[in-house]
Write a protein that holds these residues in place. Structure first.
Motif, mmCIF file in Angstrom:
data_model
loop_
_atom_site.group_PDB
_atom_site.id
_atom_site.type_symbol
_atom_site.label_atom_id
_atom_site.label_comp_id
_atom_site.label_asym_id
_atom_site.label_seq_id
_atom_site.Cartn_x
_atom_site.Cartn_y
_atom_site.Cartn_z
ATOM 1 N N LYS A 176 0.777 -1.382 0.009
ATOM 2 C CA LYS A 176 -0.138 0.038 0.012
ATOM 3 C C LYS A 176 0.850 1.280 -0.010
ATOM 4 C CE LYS A 176 -4.002 -2.059 2.584
ATOM 5 N NZ LYS A 176 -4.926 -1.922 1.565
ATOM 6 N N ARG A 177 0.321 2.254 -0.413
ATOM 7 C CA ARG A 177 0.741 3.695 -0.330
ATOM 8 C C ARG A 177 1.093 4.223 1.183
ATOM 9 N NH1 ARG A 177 -2.630 4.156 -4.660
ATOM 10 N NH2 ARG A 177 -1.599 4.561 -6.687
ATOM 11 N N ALA A 181 -1.262 2.822 4.046
ATOM 12 C CA ALA A 181 -1.240 2.022 5.096
ATOM 13 C C ALA A 181 -1.491 2.642 6.478
ATOM 14 C CB ALA A 181 0.520 1.978 4.727
ATOM 15 N N SER A 182 -1.042 3.961 6.402
ATOM 16 C CA SER A 182 -1.541 4.645 7.915
ATOM 17 C C SER A 182 -3.074 4.431 8.155
ATOM 18 C CB SER A 182 -1.288 6.172 7.676
ATOM 19 O OG SER A 182 -1.320 6.831 8.886
ATOM 20 N N MET A 183 -3.715 4.615 7.330
ATOM 21 C CA MET A 183 -5.589 4.272 7.292
ATOM 22 C C MET A 183 -5.751 3.004 7.738
ATOM 23 S SD MET A 183 -8.428 5.891 7.611
ATOM 24 C CE MET A 183 -7.763 7.441 6.758
ATOM 25 N N ASN A 184 -5.070 2.075 6.947
ATOM 26 C CA ASN A 184 -5.167 0.682 7.488
ATOM 27 C C ASN A 184 -4.815 0.355 8.934
ATOM 28 O OD1 ASN A 184 -4.171 -2.298 7.326
ATOM 29 N ND2 ASN A 184 -5.635 -2.225 5.604
ATOM 30 N N CYS A 185 -3.932 0.749 9.498
ATOM 31 C CA CYS A 185 -3.298 0.782 10.879
ATOM 32 C C CYS A 185 -4.457 1.161 11.889
ATOM 33 C CB CYS A 185 -2.164 1.218 10.922
ATOM 34 S SG CYS A 185 -0.799 0.226 10.197
ATOM 35 N N LYS A 186 -5.054 2.525 11.390
ATOM 36 C CA LYS A 186 -6.013 3.079 12.278
ATOM 37 C C LYS A 186 -7.330 2.139 12.448
ATOM 38 C CE LYS A 186 -4.204 7.755 11.687
ATOM 39 N NZ LYS A 186 -4.463 9.105 11.238
ATOM 40 N N LEU A 187 -7.704 1.772 11.124
ATOM 41 C CA LEU A 187 -8.819 0.715 11.226
ATOM 42 C C LEU A 187 -8.568 -0.395 12.100
ATOM 43 C CD1 LEU A 187 -9.664 1.186 7.402
ATOM 44 C CD2 LEU A 187 -10.987 2.214 9.313
ATOM 45 N N THR A 191 -1.376 2.213 14.958
ATOM 46 C CA THR A 191 -0.698 2.859 14.116
ATOM 47 C C THR A 191 0.389 2.386 13.140
ATOM 48 O OG1 THR A 191 0.785 3.756 15.766
ATOM 49 C CG2 THR A 191 -1.267 4.919 15.530
ATOM 50 N N LEU A 192 0.922 2.953 12.389
ATOM 51 C CA LEU A 192 2.025 2.482 11.926
ATOM 52 C C LEU A 192 3.152 2.562 13.057
ATOM 53 C CD1 LEU A 192 2.332 4.139 8.463
ATOM 54 C CD2 LEU A 192 2.321 1.819 8.962
ATOM 55 N N ALA A 193 3.984 1.463 12.857
ATOM 56 C CA ALA A 193 5.095 1.187 13.860
ATOM 57 C C ALA A 193 5.895 2.158 13.760
ATOM 58 C CB ALA A 193 5.756 -0.150 13.689
ATOM 59 N N MET A 194 6.550 2.638 15.089
ATOM 60 C CA MET A 194 7.197 3.654 15.480
ATOM 61 C C MET A 194 8.451 3.421 16.321
ATOM 62 S SD MET A 194 4.312 6.697 16.467
ATOM 63 C CE MET A 194 3.462 5.346 17.695
ATOM 64 N N PRO A 195 9.580 3.286 15.568
ATOM 65 C CA PRO A 195 10.853 2.920 16.114
ATOM 66 C C PRO A 195 11.439 4.135 17.030
ATOM 67 C CG PRO A 195 11.235 3.104 14.000
ATOM 68 C CD PRO A 195 9.883 3.269 13.980
ATOM 69 N N ILE A 286 4.601 -2.251 8.724
ATOM 70 C CA ILE A 286 4.447 -2.769 10.158
ATOM 71 C C ILE A 286 3.527 -1.964 10.896
ATOM 72 C CG2 ILE A 286 5.720 -3.504 12.283
ATOM 73 C CD1 ILE A 286 8.296 -3.729 10.711
ATOM 74 N N TRP A 287 2.577 -2.739 11.592
ATOM 75 C CA TRP A 287 1.515 -2.201 12.462
ATOM 76 C C TRP A 287 1.799 -2.410 13.870
ATOM 77 C CZ3 TRP A 287 -1.305 -5.418 15.495
ATOM 78 C CH2 TRP A 287 -2.590 -5.020 16.078
ATOM 79 N N ASN A 288 1.414 -1.409 14.890
ATOM 80 C CA ASN A 288 1.507 -1.702 16.120
ATOM 81 C C ASN A 288 0.268 -1.288 17.076
ATOM 82 O OD1 ASN A 288 2.068 1.118 16.229
ATOM 83 N ND2 ASN A 288 3.619 0.997 17.481
#
Length: 305
Positions: A176-177, A181-187, A191-195, A286-288
């Motif tokens: 995904k773009r 990808a960010s919207m998919n993680c919120k659903l 969120t998108l994984a934050m290192p 990566i989703w977290n």
């Protein structure tokens, strides 16, 4: 009547009319000469005489006249300066009661009151048979431990989740773009994984490497900080990069320049370094999600033993 002697008559003989006329003419000429001499003495000016009367010297001031009649009212003049404040008036009567205002904030706690009287003595309690309950609780603890191991196996092996003390991580193998990808993680509730730390970044890089991939989207992106177009990198939760960043040497130099929000998303490589990438590129991510604290329904019973 005069009487003349003969000798006189002989001397003064009566003159003829022509002689008398000449005498009158001579006298008239003499009078004109005298008049001209007097006029020149009085008015030596050579200006032409006119009928205009010259003003005389200023006379003495006359007496004050009587007071005249009252004149018409004139136009209103400009407003004057504010006057000095007057004295306070008497206190007025109490007005009508107004509407009730909004409820105020909660006040501070008051001082503790006096200790009340002791209550009545209660009824005697029953004896607790703790031996029987202790055996039941022990068996429940064993069953809960087995259930946790089963859940952990399902998360790590079947679902492919990675777990730390605070987070779940899942590698989503759907290209995904960045925005998608960010919207998919919120659903999914995260969120998108934050290192944000070295350990987290190493865990995610090993996760990517074990999956046989080379790069994935992570939750780091350029974001505008003011109306002047200045941008900086922030995490997916809008917190700024502080204390940790895993840029490669080349990216470290370019990251100091103000990035553009359209072309400055971040990918995590399997080596553990970060790299800038076009936000329109499609790749896995990566989703977290925050790890919910473990709770046990038996916690209240442990106090008995």
């Amino acid at each position: 009547m005069r009487y003349f002697t003969q000798s006189t008559l002989q001397i003064y003989k009566p003159r003829s009319s022509s002689v008398v006329r000449d005498d009158w003419e001579m006298m008239g000429m003499l009078e004109l000469c005298v008049f001209a001499a007097v006029f020149n003495y009085i008015s030596p000016s050579t200006e032409i005489c006119t009928n205009t009367l010259l003003p005389g010297a200023k006379g003495d001031q006359g007496d004050t006249g009587d007071e005249g009649d009252l004149g018409k009212l004139g136009k209103n003049g400009p407003p004057g300066h504010p006057g000095v404040s007057g004295e306070l008036g008497l206190r007025g009567e109490v007005g009508h009661t107004g509407k009730m205002g909004p409820i105020g904030g909660k006040g501070d706690d008051g001082d503790a009151g006096l200790e009340g009287p002791s209550g009545l003595k209660g009824k005697p309690g029953t004896t607790c048979d703790c031996g029987r309950y202790r055996k039941v609780v022990g068996q429940l603890d064993v069953n809960v431990g087995k259930l946790r191991n089963a859940v952990k196996f399902m998360k790590n092996v079947i679902l492919g989740l990675k777990e730390t003390e605070e987070m779940y991580y899942l590698l989503v193998k759907e290209p995904k773009r960045f925005r998608e990808a960010s919207m998919n993680c919120k659903l999914r509730g995260g969120t998108l994984a934050m290192p944000k730390t070295t350990n987290t970044n190493r865990l995610m890089a090993d996760y990517v490497n074990q999956a046989g991939l080379t790069r994935v989207y992570v939750g780091v992106q350029a974001q505008s900080t003011d109306t002047g177009g200045t941008s900086s990198y922030v995490y997916a939760d809008s917190s700024p990069l502080q204390g940790f960043a895993a840029w490669s040497q080349e990216e470290e130099l370019s990251s100091r320049v103000s990035p553009t929000t359209n072309t400055s998303c971040v990918e995590l490589l399997s080596t553990g370094t970060w790299s800038r990438v076009e936000c329109e590129a499609t790749m896995f991510f990566i989703w977290n999600m925050k790890l919910l604290p473990h709770t046990s329904a038996l916690n209240n019973l442990h106090g008995c033993f």
